[in-house]
Every structure is written in C-alpha cells, then in structure tokens.
Write a protein that holds these residues in place. Structure first.
Motif, PDB file in Angstrom:
ATOM      1  N   LEU A 288      42.896  36.444  45.205  1.00 12.49           N
ATOM      2  CA  LEU A 288      43.577  37.350  44.276  1.00 12.49           C
ATOM      3  C   LEU A 288      45.087  37.308  44.486  1.00 12.49           C
ATOM      4  O   LEU A 288      45.548  37.306  45.631  1.00 12.49           O
ATOM      5  N   GLU A 291      49.020  41.044  41.598  1.00 16.27           N
ATOM      6  CA  GLU A 291      48.736  41.821  40.378  1.00 16.27           C
ATOM      7  C   GLU A 291      47.236  42.094  40.226  1.00 16.27           C
ATOM      8  O   GLU A 291      46.818  43.215  39.921  1.00 16.27           O
ATOM      9  N   LEU A 292      46.415  41.053  40.462  1.00 13.72           N
ATOM     10  CA  LEU A 292      44.966  41.216  40.354  1.00 13.72           C
ATOM     11  C   LEU A 292      44.438  42.194  41.410  1.00 13.72           C
ATOM     12  O   LEU A 292      43.567  43.019  41.127  1.00 13.72           O
ATOM     13  N   LYS A 293      45.002  42.089  42.612  1.00 12.89           N
ATOM     14  CA  LYS A 293      44.558  42.976  43.695  1.00 12.89           C
ATOM     15  C   LYS A 293      44.876  44.434  43.349  1.00 12.89           C
ATOM     16  O   LYS A 293      44.065  45.335  43.569  1.00 12.89           O
ATOM     17  N   GLU A 295      45.226  45.692  40.345  1.00  9.69           N
ATOM     18  CA  GLU A 295      44.361  46.095  39.234  1.00  9.69           C
ATOM     19  C   GLU A 295      42.958  46.437  39.741  1.00  9.69           C
ATOM     20  O   GLU A 295      42.358  47.433  39.338  1.00  9.69           O
TER      21      GLU A 295
END
Length: 335
Positions: A288, A291-293, A295
């Motif tokens: 990740l 940003e993904l983490k 989210e």
C-alpha cells in the motif's frame, strides 16, 4: 524442530502391573517340627504414571510406543517376607497435554505443570500371606491370597500448545513469514495454501531481555469448526493462548469479512475463545502507498471495533509496534 517431528496426537494402551501372590509358607526350623504360618504378602504391581516435562515440546517420542506396561509385584516369601513392589512406568509428556479415555473420549486429566504426576493405571495390590488368616480355630492355614490384576486402559494423548499469543488467519496469510522475522523459528514458507501443517512455536525477544511465546497455527478455512481442512487438529491449540493475533493481508478483498469468518469459526468451535484478547495485524502493508493506507485505515476505524496495526514482514515495518502492543496486552493489569 522439523515439521515431521511435531506430533500432537497419539493413542497408547497402558497396562499396570499385577500384584504379587501371598505366600502360604509354614515355619520350619530345627527342633520346631510344626511352626505356624509365616507366609509374607505379595508386592504391589507397578503403576503407569504420566508426568509433565517442561523440556518436551511434542509427543514425537511416543509416536511408535503403542504399549506401556509396568512391572508385576514380587511374590511373598517365608518369615513374613514381603515381595518387592513392581517398578512404576513413567510416560513423560510436554506441558499442555490432555489425557482422554479413547473409548468414551472423556477428558481424564490435563498436565500443565513441570513434574506434575498422574497415575493413569494403578498397580494391583499384592495378596496377603497365610499368617493373616491364622485364628484360634485354624492354627495352620495353608492358603494365601493371589495378587490383584493390574488395570488396562486405552488412552489418547492430545497436545494443546502452550503459547502466549496464537496467530490466526487464512492459509497463505503470511503467518509463517511473520514468525520467522520476529522469532528465531524456521517454519516452512512457500507460496501455496497449507504450507504449515503443524503448529510452529517461536520465542519473541522483547526489551530488557523479556520474552513471550507465539504460535503459528495452521490456516483456518470456512467450516474448520466442523473438521474441514485441518479442522480440530489445529483449533485445539488456540484454546490455551491468552491473546489471539488475527493476521489478514492488505490485499484481501474484504478485511472485515475475513475477520468475521475467522471469528465465527472460533466461536463455533469453542465460545470461550471469545473472551480472549484480540488484535488485528494487516500484513503485506508494503503493497500500500500512503494514500491507500490512509483510506483503508479510515474504513477500518468505522467497521472494526478492535485495535489494528499495519505491518510488513518482508519490509520489516510495524514489527516493533506490534511487539509493543502484544506485550502490553499480555501484561495488562486485571480490572
């Protein structure tokens, strides 16, 4: 310890020793033509005793020992000489071993302490010698008691691993990789399901020379509580862990759903497992970006009511925080 040497289930037939015969001897001595009865008692038959041994981690040493037989008691002799007791036979087992009756499947005893002993089959009593039966109406009894037969039992020994933390997750979730990184254990690691077929134990070195034990339990599948997959062969090992660490990969389709499935299998197997402390570790978090983490963390905060932590065994990130959290959970003061 290699995986093939980890044995957590054996069946054994045990025989205790038969008691020795009492003697029917009559006293004979120069100038005493007709002495009275002086036959001694028979010795006790040997017990079969199960003993806890903290230096054992598996039942492998009993894998090929299907019969355990104690010694018979010695027969009584003249001059009221008692026969020797039969020597006891010891079965050493690791701590966490459960003894069951193979016929009824009932639990007889659990061995949890080093040096703890339990007589699983008592030796038969020795017969009494003829001097016990002398009376005013029978001065010279010419009979004695035979020894009592020993006991025979079919028992099953099951090992429930004694560890502080149990790793729970689906097959191929990265449990063995995590264990190999935070402990000195060398579990088998490969990119296919059910790589781990037996529990692996590792000692986690913490700050100030403190340690705790973590167990990598073979992966759970749906229906495990009914015996599917490896079923009950591994679920019993979770019962003795004080804290459960749920390992769910970051690339899982639905992290909350996977957690709920795992939790449901444990609940169906033994509702008491719900009382244990739980922590969720999101593994493979190196996949990740920031940003993904962020989210994902936002979603988990809304969906999960348990503490969670992002880790990566390969990149070795979040592992110190994980150990800190586990140590805190293991050593929290009871309310």
């Amino acid at each position: 310890m290699t995986e093939g040497n980890f044995v957590d289930y054996v069946k054994i037939h045990v025989f205790s020793g038969k008691g020795g015969k009492g003697s029917a001897h009559l006293h004979r001595e120069k100038y005493i033509a007709k002495g009275g009865p002086d036959g001694g008692d028979g010795g006790r038959g040997g017990h079969v005793i199960i003993k806890g041994n903290k230096n054992l981690w598996t039942l492998f040493h009993l894998k090929f020992k299907r019969h355990v037989k104690a010694e018979h008691g010695g027969d009584g002799g003249k001059q009221r000489s008692t026969g020797a007791d039969g020597s006891d036979e010891y079965i050493d087992v690791p701590l966490g071993t459960v003894i069951r009756d193979s016929e009824t499947n009932e639990i007889i005893k659990e061995i949890t302490e080093d040096g703890q002993e339990f007589i699983i089959a008592e030796g038969g009593m020795g017969g009494r010698g003829n001097w016990h039966f002398k009376s005013s109406t029978n001065q010279t009894p010419r009979y004695a008691q035979p020894g009592i037969e020993g006991q025979q039992k079919d028992i099953t020994l099951e090992l429930k691993v004694l560890a502080d933390v149990g790793l729970v997750g689906f097959p191929n979730a990265g449990k063995s990789t995590l264990l190999s990184v935070i402990t000195a254990a060398k579990p088998k690691i490969a990119d296919y399901e059910f790589t781990t077929l037996k529990p692996n134990l590792g000692i986690v070195k913490y700050r100030d020379y403190k340690t705790f034990v973590i167990a990598d339990i073979p992966g759970i599948i749906e229906g495990a509580a009914e015996g599917k997959g490896l079923g009950h062969r591994f679920l019993r090992h979770i019962e003795r862990n004080s804290t459960l660490l749920f390992l769910i990969p970051a690339d899982a389709p639905d992290i909350k759903e996977q957690y709920e499935i795992l939790l449901d299998e444990l609940r169906r197997y033994n509702p008491e497992l719900m009382d244990k402390d739980r922590l969720i570790a999101i593994s493979k978090s190196d996949l990740l970006d920031a940003e993904l983490k962020e989210e994902l963390a936002s979603e988990l905060d809304q969906e999960l009511k348990l503490p969670y932590i992002f880790i990566s065994s390969v990149a070795q990130t979040g592992l110190t925080d994980l150990k800190d959290k586990l140590w805190e959970m293991l050593n929290k003061q009871p309310v």
